[in-house]
Design an enzyme around this catalytic site. Structure first.
Site, PDB file in Angstrom:
ATOM      1  N   GLU A 284       0.831  -1.212   0.000  1.00 22.70           N
ATOM      2  CA  GLU A 284       0.000   0.000   0.000  1.00 22.70           C
ATOM      3  C   GLU A 284       0.862   1.258   0.000  1.00 22.70           C
ATOM      4  O   GLU A 284       0.450   2.299  -0.499  1.00 22.70           O
ATOM      5  CB  GLU A 284      -0.906   0.033   1.238  1.00 22.70           C
ATOM      6  CG  GLU A 284      -2.270  -0.575   1.006  1.00 22.70           C
ATOM      7  CD  GLU A 284      -3.247  -0.325   2.145  1.00 22.70           C
ATOM      8  OE1 GLU A 284      -2.858   0.250   3.175  1.00 22.70           O
ATOM      9  OE2 GLU A 284      -4.406  -0.735   2.000  1.00 22.70           O
ATOM     10  N   LYS A 419     -14.105  -0.326  -4.351  1.00 22.12           N
ATOM     11  CA  LYS A 419     -15.265  -0.024  -3.487  1.00 22.12           C
ATOM     12  C   LYS A 419     -16.352   0.677  -4.299  1.00 22.12           C
ATOM     13  O   LYS A 419     -17.533   0.356  -4.182  1.00 22.12           O
ATOM     14  CB  LYS A 419     -14.848   0.882  -2.328  1.00 22.12           C
ATOM     15  CG  LYS A 419     -13.937   0.226  -1.315  1.00 22.12           C
ATOM     16  CD  LYS A 419     -13.672   1.169  -0.161  1.00 22.12           C
ATOM     17  CE  LYS A 419     -12.542   0.659   0.714  1.00 22.12           C
ATOM     18  NZ  LYS A 419     -12.045   1.645   1.646  1.00 22.12           N
TER      19      LYS A 419
END
Ligand code: PA5
Length: 443
Positions: A284, A419
């Site tokens: 990340e 998402k």
């Protein structure tokens, strides 16, 4: 010294001048971190957290953990990503993968880290009929996976123990002031713990996010923090001998030579979740702007029987970083057998850890011969102290490495894309326009 970076196997891959050449960039990265004036500088709360943590909350965490151990058979921890991996990684590294089966005390299960109904049904089955508590962890307070699992488990807890008792058994770790979870917790009177504003998910294991489950597991969070604090003292200093910075430099030197995959390896299976934690931390932090080392992981010798072939002879795009745990939590003496019926007496009269070490040494030499650079991080053992130490080592290294790569190591904009699509496909209000577009693509 509880941690040492061993670079002796790198001599044919990195020359001394290359360390010297990159050092000014390391220096610049260090100064940027300390001056807090680089990209993502709002999220540097981890840098001195092992010293500056909230002592009052730390005491409340210990008290909550003691209560959970006293009044519960099971603690279910709901969280995902940075709100999940660190706690589980520390617990398994220190107590072992089978701590739930081997311990008589509290069992700890993790959920909210997937949307699999099969997985959640198994967790429900493990809680039903037991005295259980829930620690729901979400900085944003709105993460779908966590919220969905928590909704189901909260209902189970209320059905089994009544609303009043359930409210005493739900512990919410979330933002100090805002978010759905914080509002819910305040309304219901659940004990709450804070994810500091300036600490991102993958840097949050030494906040309440990780500390409550770790303390509930019976691990000394004082020792974890002490290890991290000692590492903080050592790795916050600019020097060519700073092993965290040297490791960051090595990663970038190798990356610039086309070694774009790093495989973190350990010969202790209890390190499996630490591998996962490392993958989130570096993946990340660095994987953005079409750049970054791909963080992979193996447990050896297990994966030598699956990935070993590729590492030895496949595409030469990777290097290996081995976490060498010098002393396993337990050893086993191999006895000589009369008759030597299995031909294994050549291994006898010594501890099994010696055999594991020879496997490691033999593999390092074989992979070096195969053209794979080998970095070794030596750590005394996987005690609470040393796991805390290792965590801080990786944090410092990752922050420096991200700046060497010229990315913002503290954001994760790419995580939002899936998402958005998932919400549109599920018909969440506000996503209507995207729904039709995505459905057309799926046809
Ligand atoms: O590193 C991160 O920020 C993410 O992995 C988050 O920790 C993860 O998405 C969970 O987010 P939250 O704590 O808001 O539920």
């Amino acid at each position: 010294m509880s941690l040492a970076l061993n670079t002796k196997h790198l001599s044919s891959f990195i020359k001394e001048e290359e360390y010297k050449a990159i050092y000014p960039q390391v220096e610049a990265a260090h100064k940027t971190l300390e001056a807090k004036n680089g990209p993502g500088s709002d999220f540097l709360g981890w840098m001195y957290l092992p010293r500056d943590y909230d002592k009052e909350e730390f005491a409340r965490i210990k008290a909550a953990a003691a209560k959970i151990r006293e009044d519960s058979d099971v603690l279910v921890v709901a969280g995902i990503g940075g709100s999940y991996l660190g706690a589980r990684a520390v617990i398994e590294a220190v107590k072992g993968m089978y701590h739930n089966e081997l311990d008589n005390g509290l069992k700890i299960y993790f959920c909210g880290n997937s949307i699999s109904p099969t997985y959640l049904n198994d967790i429900i089955a493990l809680c039903k009929g037991k005295r259980f508590s829930i620690n729901v962890i979400s900085k944003s307070g709105t993460t779908t996976e966590t919220s969905l699992a928590f909704r189901v488990l909260r209902k189970l807890l209320e059905d089994e123990m009544g609303v009043e008792e359930a409210n005493k058994r739900i512990y919410a770790t979330t933002d100090r002031a805002k978010g759905t979870l914080k509002q819910l917790a305040d309304a219901q009177g659940w004990p709450t713990f804070v994810v500091p504003d300036d600490v991102g998910g993958r840097y949050s294991v030494l906040s309440a996010v990780g500390l409550l489950p770790i303390a509930a597991a019976g691990i000394s969070i004082d020792e974890v923090m002490q290890g991290a604090a000692d590492a903080m003292e050592r790795f916050s200093v600019l020097s060519p001998d700073n092993d965290a910075y040297k490791y960051a430099a090595i990663r970038n030197i190798l990356y610039r030579k086309g070694k774009s995959i790093e495989i973190l390896e350990c010969y202790e299976p209890n390190f499996t979740l630490m591998n996962e934690w490392y993958k989130q931390l570096f993946g990340e932090s660095e994987g953005k702007d079409n750049k970054g080392l791909f963080p992979a992981s193996c447990i050896f010798s297990t994966d030598l029987h699956s990935m070993g072939q590729f590492i030895q002879e496949g595409a030469r795009t990777m290097f290996e970083t081995i976490v060498d745990v010098r002393k396993p939590a337990q050893d086993l003496f191999i006895e000589k057998l009369e008759g030597n019926f299995d031909g294994l007496n050549f291994l006898a009269d010594q501890n099994m850890s010696v055999v594991n070490r020879k496997a490691m040494e033999g593999t390092i030499l074989a992979h070096t011969d195969g053209g794979v650079p080998e970095v070794v991080i030596e750590v005394d053992d996987l005690s609470a102290y040393n796991v805390g130490y290792l965590i801080y080592f990786f944090w410092r290294a990752c922050a420096c490495s991200g700046y060497l790569l010229s990315v913002n190591p503290f954001n994760q904009p790419g995580v939002e894309s899936y998402k958005k699509n998932m919400f549109a496909l599920l018909g969440k209000p506000g996503y209507e326009n995207l729904t039709a577009e995505l459905e057309a693509k799926l046809k």
